[in-house]
Structures are given as C-alpha cells and as structure tokens.
Scaffold this active site. Structure first.
Site, PDB file in Angstrom:
ATOM      1  N   ASP A  32       1.070  -1.115   0.123  1.00  0.00           N
ATOM      2  CA  ASP A  32      -0.053   0.159  -0.092  1.00  0.00           C
ATOM      3  C   ASP A  32       0.924   1.191  -0.014  1.00  0.00           C
ATOM      4  O   ASP A  32       1.917   1.129   0.570  1.00  0.00           O
ATOM      5  CB  ASP A  32      -0.993   0.026   1.304  1.00  0.00           C
ATOM      6  CG  ASP A  32      -1.832  -1.158   1.438  1.00  0.00           C
ATOM      7  OD1 ASP A  32      -2.118  -1.676   0.252  1.00  0.00           O
ATOM      8  OD2 ASP A  32      -2.177  -1.447   2.478  1.00  0.00           O
TER       9      ASP A  32
HETATM   10  N1  URA Z   1      -0.761  -6.069   4.172  1.00  0.00           N
HETATM   11  C1  URA Z   1      -1.566  -4.652   3.838  1.00  0.00           C
HETATM   12  O1  URA Z   1      -2.519  -4.476   4.708  1.00  0.00           O
HETATM   13  N2  URA Z   1      -0.936  -3.751   3.331  1.00  0.00           N
HETATM   14  C2  URA Z   1       0.307  -3.944   2.500  1.00  0.00           C
HETATM   15  O2  URA Z   1       0.879  -3.184   2.104  1.00  0.00           O
HETATM   16  C3  URA Z   1       0.827  -5.252   2.955  1.00  0.00           C
HETATM   17  C4  URA Z   1       0.102  -6.359   3.391  1.00  0.00           C
END
Ligand code: URA
Length: 241
Positions: free
Chosen positions: A102
């Site tokens: 993310d």
């Molecule tokens: N899990 C998440 O919630 N976000 C990420 O970026 C990676 C794994």
C-alpha cells in the site's frame, strides 16, 4: 535506428566498421541482403550477420531490494502522479515491482526484470513468506486476538491461512503471511479489533530489510537471488506438506 548504429549497439563492431560490413553484403534484414547502412531497423526486424541473428541478446536479469518510504506507490506508474518505487532505482534495465505494498506501507520491496522469478515470488501457490511489523491501535493486544490471527480470520474474501504472529511490544505485532491479498494485514488486524497505525514489511522470503535506509536500494547478489529462487520453488511446497 540506422542499421550501422544497430550493429554497433549490439557490440558487433564500431559504427564505421559496421558500415563496411554492411557494404560488403554480409548483413541481411528479414532474409534480404541490405547494403545501405542507413536502413531503418529495430530488434524486431530480423537483422543477421553472416546468417546469425544480431541484437536479440537477452537482457541481464537483475533483482534490487528497495526500502519503500511512505507515500511512494509500488506500481510502475501512477495516474495520480505520485512517486513510484521504480523511479527510486535508476538502472538501464526496465524493472517492475514484485507484488505490491500500500502507498502508506513502508519497507522491503523487490524490483526485477525477471518475469519468471517475479511470478514465483508473488503467485499464492508458491507460498513465499512475508513478514510485517504492525503498530496497532487499542493495545495491549490480547491472547484471544493473537490466537485468532494465528489460526485464521474470516475476511470478506474468505478465511486467511494460518499466520505466524509475535507480539513484540504492547501495541506492536510481527505477522508472517504467505498470501498476498489486498490490505491483508490491515484487514486481519481490524477484524480482531486493532486498527493498523503503521505497517512495515521487514522480510520477503529469505531476505530481510536490515539496515537499508528509507528510499535506498541495493542490487541482490547472485547468492541472494538463488535463495529467492529456492523460496519460490515448488519443491519447498511439497517439502512442507
Ligand atoms: N498488508 C497490508 O494490509 N498492506 C500492505 O501493504 C501489505 C500487506
């Protein structure tokens, strides 16, 4: 590009020597002899010298580890114009990210031009472990929440697989999963009543983020790439079963 330049770029000869080779009738394009050094060609034109294909050399396969800072996206380009992880690594090869983080997640992400390796490392069937450090709201995290995370929780896209979960502080967890669902760690923690305040990936298969500073990158050694290949091998899956 000009045929003479194409031959020179392919490492055949200097530009001047390439022109002489072409004029001598040793070069064909799509099977036809071409004696004009200015003939326009590219790597799909079928250039050959003395009957042997030229300019179709496979690019060197490379893998880089990057410490993704927050606010940087892990796609190769972003319609909203945000900075990308790919732009953090200026190398001649065209790289792409192995999986996604993310925009607000920090930590270890791999970039490569090796499509086969990228597939093995991201496809859920190869079950490559990734470890995240999550700082969560509403601590301390209790035993019941830990147990649920470990055994699996019911998310809207199905049950999560068993995870390894360690409490490393009252509000901090280390969670190892091998699935790669969207926002998975955040949704798992929310499910047990703890919103994720910050998330960092600290391990990808055999590789650790270590001391790599935010925004920095390093090329993986041949040994590290071999370890990654082993982590993404089918043998490992059957060994586990
Ligand atoms: N899990 C998440 O919630 N976000 C990420 O970026 C990676 C794994």
């Amino acid at each position: 590009m000009r045929l003479a330049k194409f031959l020179a770029n392919s490492g055949i000869a200097s530009r001047r020597a390439a022109e002489e080779i072409i004029r001598a009738g040793r070069v064909t394009v799509a099977g036809q002899t071409v004696v004009d050094p200015a003939r326009d060609v590219d790597s799909s034109s079928g250039v050959a010298l003395d009957g042997r294909p030229v300019g179709v050399k496979a690019p060197e396969l490379v893998v880089y580890a990057v410490h993704k800072p927050a606010g940087v996206v892990s796609t190769a380009s972003d319609p909203q114009g945000r900075p990308t992880v790919v732009a953090l690594v200026e190398v001649p090869q065209r790289l792409y990210p192995v999986g996604r983080l993310d925009a607000d997640t920090t930590g270890l992400i791999l970039l490569t031009n090796d499509g086969e390796l990228a597939h093995r490392l991201t496809h859920p069937s190869f079950e490559v472990d990734k470890t995240y450090r999550a700082v969560v709201s509403g601590g301390p995290v209790g035993e019941a929440a830990l147990r649920s995370l470990r055994t699996g929780v019911q998310l809207e896209d199905g049950m999560t697989a068993p995870a390894r979960v360690r409490r490393v502080g009252t509000d901090t967890l280390e969670i190892t999963i091998h699935e790669g669902r969207k926002r998975q760690v955040k949704r798992m923690c929310e499910h047990v009543g703890h919103r994720v305040l910050s998330l960092q990936r600290i391990r990808f298969g055999p590789l650790r983020l270590g001391e790599l500073p935010p925004g920095a990158h390093r090329r993986l050694s041949a040994e590290e790439v071999s370890l990654l290949r082993a982590a993404g091998s089918a043998d490992r899956r059957s060994a586990r079963m």
